[in-house]
Design a protein around this motif. Structure first.
Motif, short mmCIF file in Angstrom:
data_model
loop_
_atom_site.label_atom_id
_atom_site.label_comp_id
_atom_site.label_asym_id
_atom_site.label_seq_id
_atom_site.Cartn_x
_atom_site.Cartn_y
_atom_site.Cartn_z
N THR A 96 -38.37 6.69 13.31
CA THR A 96 -38.65 7.73 14.29
C THR A 96 -37.43 7.94 15.17
O THR A 96 -36.63 7.02 15.37
CB THR A 96 -39.84 7.33 15.20
OG1 THR A 96 -39.53 6.06 15.81
CG2 THR A 96 -41.13 7.20 14.41
N SER A 118 -35.58 8.59 18.86
CA SER A 118 -35.88 8.04 20.19
C SER A 118 -36.73 9.06 20.95
O SER A 118 -36.68 10.26 20.68
CB SER A 118 -34.60 7.74 20.95
OG SER A 118 -33.89 8.92 21.22
N SER A 119 -37.50 8.55 21.88
CA SER A 119 -38.32 9.44 22.70
C SER A 119 -38.48 8.84 24.08
O SER A 119 -38.40 7.62 24.26
CB SER A 119 -39.69 9.68 22.06
OG SER A 119 -40.43 8.49 22.02
N GLU A 168 -41.08 9.10 27.49
CA GLU A 168 -42.33 9.57 28.08
C GLU A 168 -42.25 9.33 29.58
O GLU A 168 -41.96 8.22 30.01
CB GLU A 168 -43.53 8.79 27.52
CG GLU A 168 -43.73 8.93 26.04
CD GLU A 168 -44.84 8.02 25.51
OE1 GLU A 168 -45.50 7.33 26.32
OE2 GLU A 168 -45.01 7.98 24.29
N CYS A 173 -39.04 4.52 27.33
CA CYS A 173 -38.13 4.93 26.25
C CYS A 173 -38.46 4.11 25.01
O CYS A 173 -38.48 2.88 25.06
CB CYS A 173 -36.68 4.70 26.66
SG CYS A 173 -35.54 5.04 25.32
#
Length: 177
Positions: A65, A67-68, A70, A79
């Motif tokens: 996936t 990086s993200s 919130e 993170c």
């Protein structure tokens, strides 16, 4: 305190979960997602009370996936690192950027982890280090201070209805008397 000089607290999420007995127990009984949730909930009030901007960093290195990030509040974000990145490398990059003064949004960076290598790297970049134990004690101290302040506020109001009114209403009532 201006947001441009707010200290940044970087929390090595899975390291904390694996080090705190209550979170470790939650992880073992109810899974990692519940342990992450409890960690974030614990940190939200602490972060506001201390005046920190907090980023909890979790590894996603074994999941394909990107990086993200919130945002859970104005003070706390989570993170999840990219597929090939660990929480350690993410934290090191933030510390290196701080060291080179390329990022001047924070006057201090504090890294919360029990990882010795991470501690040495963070200190080498001029960041501060907070052990898992110190973080736990500081959170409990903050909770205690907040509870004490809430009790003091309740006591100071007294038993009169007048004391429960906001200042504007008190002023209007006083003019009537």
């Amino acid at each position: 305190m201006s947001s441009s000089i707010t200290p940044l607290l970087l929390v090595d999420g899975y390291n904390i979960i694996g080090s705190w007995s209550p979170l470790k127990s939650t992880r073992d009984r109810h899974g990692l997602e519940q342990a992450r949730y409890e960690l974030v909930e614990t940190l939200i009030n602490y972060t506001v009370h201390k005046g920190y901007k907090t980023q909890v960093v979790f590894d996603s290195q074994y999941q394909k996936t990107p990086s993200s990030v919130e945002h859970h509040s104005t003070h706390l974000s989570i993170c999840f690192t990219a597929w090939t990145q660990t929480a350690d490398t993410y934290i090191e990059r933030v510390c290196a950027t701080f060291f080179r003064r390329q990022q001047i949004n924070h006057n201090r960076i504090i890294v919360a982890t029990s990882d010795r290598d991470q501690y040495l790297t963070a200190m080498g970049y001029g960041a501060e280090w907070m052990s898992v134990e110190v973080l736990a004690k500081d959170i409990e101290s903050s909770r205690s201070q907040v509870r004490h302040k809430q009790r003091s506020n309740k006591r100071s109001r007294g038993r009169l209805l007048f004391n429960c009114l906001d200042a504007q209403s008190q002023e209007k009532l006083a003019r009537w008397l």
